[in-house]
Design a protein around this motif. Sequence first.
Motif, PDB file in Angstrom:
ATOM      1  N   ILE A  53       0.883  -1.162   0.000  1.00 38.11           N
ATOM      2  CA  ILE A  53       0.000   0.000   0.000  1.00 38.11           C
ATOM      3  C   ILE A  53       0.924   1.216   0.000  1.00 38.11           C
ATOM      4  O   ILE A  53       1.904   1.250   0.737  1.00 38.11           O
ATOM      5  CB  ILE A  53      -0.903   0.022   1.249  1.00 38.11           C
ATOM      6  N   ILE A  54       0.605   2.203  -0.823  1.00 34.78           N
ATOM      7  CA  ILE A  54       1.459   3.383  -0.995  1.00 34.78           C
ATOM      8  C   ILE A  54       0.830   4.596  -0.319  1.00 34.78           C
ATOM      9  O   ILE A  54      -0.374   4.820  -0.435  1.00 34.78           O
ATOM     10  CB  ILE A  54       1.625   3.695  -2.506  1.00 34.78           C
ATOM     11  N   ALA A  55       1.674   5.388   0.342  1.00 34.97           N
ATOM     12  CA  ALA A  55       1.266   6.692   0.859  1.00 34.97           C
ATOM     13  C   ALA A  55       2.318   7.706   0.439  1.00 34.97           C
ATOM     14  O   ALA A  55       3.522   7.428   0.500  1.00 34.97           O
ATOM     15  CB  ALA A  55       1.119   6.663   2.375  1.00 34.97           C
ATOM     16  N   CYS A  56       1.871   8.901   0.040  1.00 31.68           N
ATOM     17  CA  CYS A  56       2.776   9.950  -0.442  1.00 31.68           C
ATOM     18  C   CYS A  56       3.311  10.825   0.682  1.00 31.68           C
ATOM     19  O   CYS A  56       4.191  11.642   0.451  1.00 31.68           O
ATOM     20  CB  CYS A  56       2.062  10.833  -1.457  1.00 31.68           C
ATOM     21  N   GLY A  57       2.784  10.679   1.880  1.00 28.67           N
ATOM     22  CA  GLY A  57       3.226  11.497   3.000  1.00 28.67           C
ATOM     23  C   GLY A  57       2.718  10.932   4.310  1.00 28.67           C
ATOM     24  O   GLY A  57       1.951   9.962   4.346  1.00 28.67           O
ATOM     25  N   GLY A  58       3.146  11.564   5.394  1.00 32.34           N
ATOM     26  CA  GLY A  58       2.841  11.068   6.722  1.00 32.34           C
ATOM     27  C   GLY A  58       1.376  11.073   7.087  1.00 32.34           C
ATOM     28  O   GLY A  58       0.850  10.103   7.651  1.00 32.34           O
ATOM     29  N   GLN A  59       0.685  12.155   6.793  1.00 31.76           N
ATOM     30  CA  GLN A  59      -0.729  12.244   7.150  1.00 31.76           C
ATOM     31  C   GLN A  59      -1.542  11.185   6.407  1.00 31.76           C
ATOM     32  O   GLN A  59      -2.394  10.517   6.988  1.00 31.76           O
ATOM     33  CB  GLN A  59      -1.257  13.642   6.852  1.00 31.76           C
ATOM     34  N   GLU A  60      -1.258  11.007   5.123  1.00 35.51           N
ATOM     35  CA  GLU A  60      -1.937   9.972   4.336  1.00 35.51           C
ATOM     36  C   GLU A  60      -1.621   8.586   4.891  1.00 35.51           C
ATOM     37  O   GLU A  60      -2.498   7.719   4.966  1.00 35.51           O
ATOM     38  CB  GLU A  60      -1.520  10.055   2.863  1.00 35.51           C
ATOM     39  N   ALA A  61      -0.385   8.369   5.321  1.00 34.82           N
ATOM     40  CA  ALA A  61       0.009   7.078   5.895  1.00 34.82           C
ATOM     41  C   ALA A  61      -0.800   6.763   7.150  1.00 34.82           C
ATOM     42  O   ALA A  61      -1.270   5.639   7.335  1.00 34.82           O
ATOM     43  CB  ALA A  61       1.506   7.082   6.221  1.00 34.82           C
ATOM     44  N   VAL A  62      -0.957   7.745   8.013  1.00 33.54           N
ATOM     45  CA  VAL A  62      -1.714   7.537   9.257  1.00 33.54           C
ATOM     46  C   VAL A  62      -3.180   7.233   8.941  1.00 33.54           C
ATOM     47  O   VAL A  62      -3.782   6.340   9.545  1.00 33.54           O
ATOM     48  CB  VAL A  62      -1.557   8.756  10.194  1.00 33.54           C
ATOM     49  N   GLU A  63      -3.753   7.947   7.981  1.00 33.01           N
ATOM     50  CA  GLU A  63      -5.141   7.693   7.591  1.00 33.01           C
ATOM     51  C   GLU A  63      -5.299   6.278   7.029  1.00 33.01           C
ATOM     52  O   GLU A  63      -6.244   5.563   7.386  1.00 33.01           O
ATOM     53  CB  GLU A  63      -5.602   8.736   6.571  1.00 33.01           C
ATOM     54  N   LEU A  64      -4.387   5.865   6.156  1.00 36.26           N
ATOM     55  CA  LEU A  64      -4.438   4.510   5.589  1.00 36.26           C
ATOM     56  C   LEU A  64      -4.255   3.454   6.666  1.00 36.26           C
ATOM     57  O   LEU A  64      -4.937   2.429   6.670  1.00 36.26           O
ATOM     58  CB  LEU A  64      -3.373   4.345   4.501  1.00 36.26           C
ATOM     59  N   TYR A  65      -3.326   3.704   7.587  1.00 29.65           N
ATOM     60  CA  TYR A  65      -3.091   2.730   8.658  1.00 29.65           C
ATOM     61  C   TYR A  65      -4.327   2.618   9.553  1.00 29.65           C
ATOM     62  O   TYR A  65      -4.696   1.512   9.963  1.00 29.65           O
ATOM     63  CB  TYR A  65      -1.855   3.099   9.480  1.00 29.65           C
TER      64      TYR A  65
END
Length: 189
Positions: free
Chosen positions: A97-109
């Motif tokens: 799963i790809i995230a372009c930044g930290g905030q997106e990563a936290v939302e995906l997680y």
Amino acid sequence: TKLGERVQGVGLGLSVSYGIVKNHHGFIKVRSEKNKGACFEVYLPAAGEKTIEQTDGQKDKKVILPKKHEVILLVDDEEPIREIGKSMLERLGYRVIIACGGQEAVELYQQRKNEIKLVLLDLIMPGWDGRKTIKALKEINPDIKVIISSGYQSGEMNQEINQIGVNGFIQKPYSIKELLEILEDIMPG
């Protein structure tokens, strides 16, 4: 751009590109003409079976990679790094799963925390950097497994790793063998 006009650099940079290509057993051919520019040709070996060279101290042997099917969240603000990382992880048998930044990563997680087994996270990113992202991820799951990926030297990162409580560090550019080794250490068998 006009001849002689100064251009702000964007992208990976030649030294990082060279490191990535070299780690994949390739080479770069350069042709340059004064006042006309340069042409860079990148040569990489063709991909075949899902194998990786492994050194046993005396000779090299190819090892068939097992299918992992585990999910890794790959977080990096640079598209070329995300693409290469995703390709390597998929070649090793992981789902990505790809995230372009930290905030997106936290939302995906937050949405997929039961599925994601590990986060491979760039430390230096605009907006939410790696430190802020790790803190937010650990609020969701204190036992989350995180590997920091950075261009910094590993010696410089030892204290940082201990302070922010991550499982490991891999220096960019990394090879598929280095990636496999750290993943096997953190998520064995």
